[in-house]
Design an enzyme around this catalytic site. Structure first.
Site, PDB file in Angstrom:
ATOM      1  N   GLU A  71       0.483  -0.781  16.053  1.00 46.63           N
ATOM      2  CA  GLU A  71      -0.281   0.425  15.685  1.00 46.63           C
ATOM      3  C   GLU A  71      -1.201   0.837  16.844  1.00 46.63           C
ATOM      4  O   GLU A  71      -1.349   2.034  17.134  1.00 46.63           O
ATOM      5  CB  GLU A  71      -1.110   0.169  14.426  1.00 46.63           C
ATOM      6  CG  GLU A  71      -1.865   1.423  13.988  1.00 46.63           C
ATOM      7  CD  GLU A  71      -2.828   1.179  12.848  1.00 46.63           C
ATOM      8  OE1 GLU A  71      -2.509   0.393  11.939  1.00 46.63           O
ATOM      9  OE2 GLU A  71      -3.911   1.772  12.864  1.00 46.63           O
TER      10      GLU A  71
ATOM     11  N   SER B 126       1.630  -5.297   3.188  1.00 52.56           N
ATOM     12  CA  SER B 126       3.081  -5.259   3.420  1.00 52.56           C
ATOM     13  C   SER B 126       3.814  -6.345   2.629  1.00 52.56           C
ATOM     14  O   SER B 126       4.994  -6.607   2.870  1.00 52.56           O
ATOM     15  CB  SER B 126       3.371  -5.393   4.921  1.00 52.56           C
ATOM     16  OG  SER B 126       2.616  -6.437   5.471  1.00 52.56           O
TER      17      SER B 126
ATOM     18  N   ASN C  33      -3.508  -6.850   8.518  1.00 45.49           N
ATOM     19  CA  ASN C  33      -4.384  -6.718   7.355  1.00 45.49           C
ATOM     20  C   ASN C  33      -4.385  -7.999   6.524  1.00 45.49           C
ATOM     21  O   ASN C  33      -5.378  -8.335   5.900  1.00 45.49           O
ATOM     22  CB  ASN C  33      -4.019  -5.472   6.535  1.00 45.49           C
ATOM     23  CG  ASN C  33      -2.741  -5.626   5.744  1.00 45.49           C
ATOM     24  OD1 ASN C  33      -2.759  -6.169   4.657  1.00 45.49           O
ATOM     25  ND2 ASN C  33      -1.612  -5.183   6.284  1.00 45.49           N
TER      26      ASN C  33
ATOM     27  N   THR D 262      -6.282   1.022  11.587  1.00 44.63           N
ATOM     28  CA  THR D 262      -6.501   1.278  10.156  1.00 44.63           C
ATOM     29  C   THR D 262      -6.835   0.017   9.352  1.00 44.63           C
ATOM     30  O   THR D 262      -7.357   0.125   8.246  1.00 44.63           O
ATOM     31  CB  THR D 262      -5.249   1.924   9.530  1.00 44.63           C
ATOM     32  OG1 THR D 262      -4.130   1.076   9.821  1.00 44.63           O
ATOM     33  CG2 THR D 262      -5.003   3.312  10.073  1.00 44.63           C
TER      34      THR D 262
ATOM     35  N   CYS E 132       0.867  -1.178   0.000  1.00 42.36           N
ATOM     36  CA  CYS E 132       0.000   0.000   0.000  1.00 42.36           C
ATOM     37  C   CYS E 132       0.907   1.233   0.000  1.00 42.36           C
ATOM     38  O   CYS E 132       2.135   1.129   0.134  1.00 42.36           O
ATOM     39  CB  CYS E 132      -0.864  -0.005   1.260  1.00 42.36           C
ATOM     40  SG  CYS E 132       0.152   0.041   2.752  1.00 42.36           S
TER      41      CYS E 132
ATOM     42  N   HIS F 113      -1.092  -5.222  18.893  1.00 44.01           N
ATOM     43  CA  HIS F 113      -0.515  -4.716  17.635  1.00 44.01           C
ATOM     44  C   HIS F 113       0.208  -3.385  17.868  1.00 44.01           C
ATOM     45  O   HIS F 113      -0.302  -2.518  18.578  1.00 44.01           O
ATOM     46  CB  HIS F 113      -1.629  -4.537  16.591  1.00 44.01           C
ATOM     47  CG  HIS F 113      -1.108  -4.392  15.202  1.00 44.01           C
ATOM     48  ND1 HIS F 113      -0.627  -3.193  14.729  1.00 44.01           N
ATOM     49  CD2 HIS F 113      -0.964  -5.288  14.207  1.00 44.01           C
ATOM     50  CE1 HIS F 113      -0.232  -3.366  13.474  1.00 44.01           C
ATOM     51  NE2 HIS F 113      -0.425  -4.632  13.133  1.00 44.01           N
TER      52      HIS F 113
ATOM     53  N   HIS G 252       5.388  -5.372   8.490  1.00 39.11           N
ATOM     54  CA  HIS G 252       5.162  -6.760   8.886  1.00 39.11           C
ATOM     55  C   HIS G 252       5.351  -7.731   7.731  1.00 39.11           C
ATOM     56  O   HIS G 252       4.413  -8.413   7.329  1.00 39.11           O
ATOM     57  CB  HIS G 252       3.767  -6.905   9.498  1.00 39.11           C
ATOM     58  CG  HIS G 252       3.741  -6.573  10.951  1.00 39.11           C
ATOM     59  ND1 HIS G 252       2.607  -6.177  11.609  1.00 39.11           N
ATOM     60  CD2 HIS G 252       4.721  -6.585  11.886  1.00 39.11           C
ATOM     61  CE1 HIS G 252       2.905  -5.956  12.884  1.00 39.11           C
ATOM     62  NE2 HIS G 252       4.181  -6.187  13.069  1.00 39.11           N
TER      63      HIS G 252
ATOM     64  N   SER H 140       1.114  -9.811  10.154  1.00 41.05           N
ATOM     65  CA  SER H 140       0.417  -8.721   9.473  1.00 41.05           C
ATOM     66  C   SER H 140      -1.096  -8.783   9.723  1.00 41.05           C
ATOM     67  O   SER H 140      -1.776  -9.730   9.299  1.00 41.05           O
ATOM     68  CB  SER H 140       0.715  -8.808   7.961  1.00 41.05           C
ATOM     69  OG  SER H 140      -0.218  -8.047   7.244  1.00 41.05           O
TER      70      SER H 140
END
Ligand code: SF4
Length: 278
Positions: A126, A262, A220, A162, A13, A124, A41, A218
């Site tokens: 984030e 990622s 996502n 996110t 991304c 996480h 990640h 990761s």
């Protein structure tokens, strides 16, 4: 040859590409720099950066005085920035701007008196980085069931990691409405996340199996696996081709391929090319 259908949106991304390119560019000049934890990640891409001179510290203590430090795409708590400044570190902030937005909204709304509810995975980085931008009260919830257990508060602001699913954010918002007089919802789920998730849904019914490519840490990528399963697909999640069990491919002529935000393009190409020939 087996047919591979790559998801419409797959791999790096904007935020991850920005971080990887920035770190690689700096390392090309200096051959040295640190990151606290993995900057993104994906172990294979991080190994590539380490070969160029990146060193990974487990915490700020490990960072030498005056060293160059890359802040990872998931961001860091404000306290970490202060500790690095105290060590005279040369800070290169690679925090994704969308993560910065979530951090900033959490900090602003907390300062306005809102109790912050953060939707995400408490382990996480984030989530820790967003928590680290909030001075006031904050709770982290994983789903609506968690939100229903929270004590009632007058002012509540809901902010999302996110990489969460928007449907989950909506269900947590619905649960919180009954626990507050005023609810402020920030949809901080990023576009890249939504696009990659929709792209997986778009493969449903078109393929015999779905290979999700991406780091096991990761968040996502984990969501892409979950969405594939929820759509009824036969899903396998691998970091690289060596993890693929050939038996899983038996009887499958058409394979869908999805990749987390990622996962580098070179890794996606390598996996897809090999699966086509297996
Ligand atoms: S997934 Fe979104 S928020 Fe996370 S690094 Fe990528 S662009 Fe930024």
């Amino acid at each position: 040859m087996r047919e591979i259908i790559l998801a419409d949106h797959a791999g790096f991304c904007f935020g991850v590409k920005r971080a990887v390119d920035g770190i690689a560019e700096a390392l090309a000049q200096t051959r040295a720099g640190w990151s606290i934890g993995m900057p993104i990640h994906n172990p294979q891409e991080v190994a590539r950066l380490c070969a160029k001179g990146l060193k990974i510290a487990s915490d700020v203590e490990e960072i030498p005085e005056g060293a160059r430090v890359f802040i990872r795409a998931h961001g860091e708590a404000l306290s970490v920035f202060k500790e690095l400044q105290a060590k005279n570190a040369l800070i290169m902030d690679m925090t994704c701007p969308f993560v910065q937005r979530a951090q900033a909204r959490a900090g602003e709304l907390s300062a306005q008196g809102y109790h912050i509810v953060l939707l995400g995975d408490i382990r996480h980085p984030e989530i820790r980085s967003i928590q680290g931008h909030v001075d006031g009260s904050i709770d982290v919830v994983a789903d609506a069931a968690d939100a229903e257990k929270l004590p009632k508060k007058r002012l509540v602001a809901l902010i999302s990691q996110t990489t969460q699913r928007e449907e989950l954010l909506a269900s947590v918002a619905s649960a919180l409405i009954f626990r507050t007089e005023e609810l402020h919802v920030c949809n901080t789920v990023c576009r890249a996340t939504v696009e990659r998730q929709d792209a997986v849904r778009g493969l449903a019914g078109k393929v015999d199996g779905l290979v999700v490519i991406g780091g096991k840490e990761s968040a996502n990528t984990a969501k892409l696996r979950d969405i594939g399963l929820a759509c009824g697909m036969d899903v396998i999640w691998i970091e690289n081709i060596s993890e693929l069990d050939g038996g899983w491919l038996l009887g499958k002529d058409k394979i869908g391929a999805a990749a987390g935000a990622s996962t580098p393009e070179w890794l996606i190409t390598e996996v897809c090319t090999k699966i086509a020939r297996m």
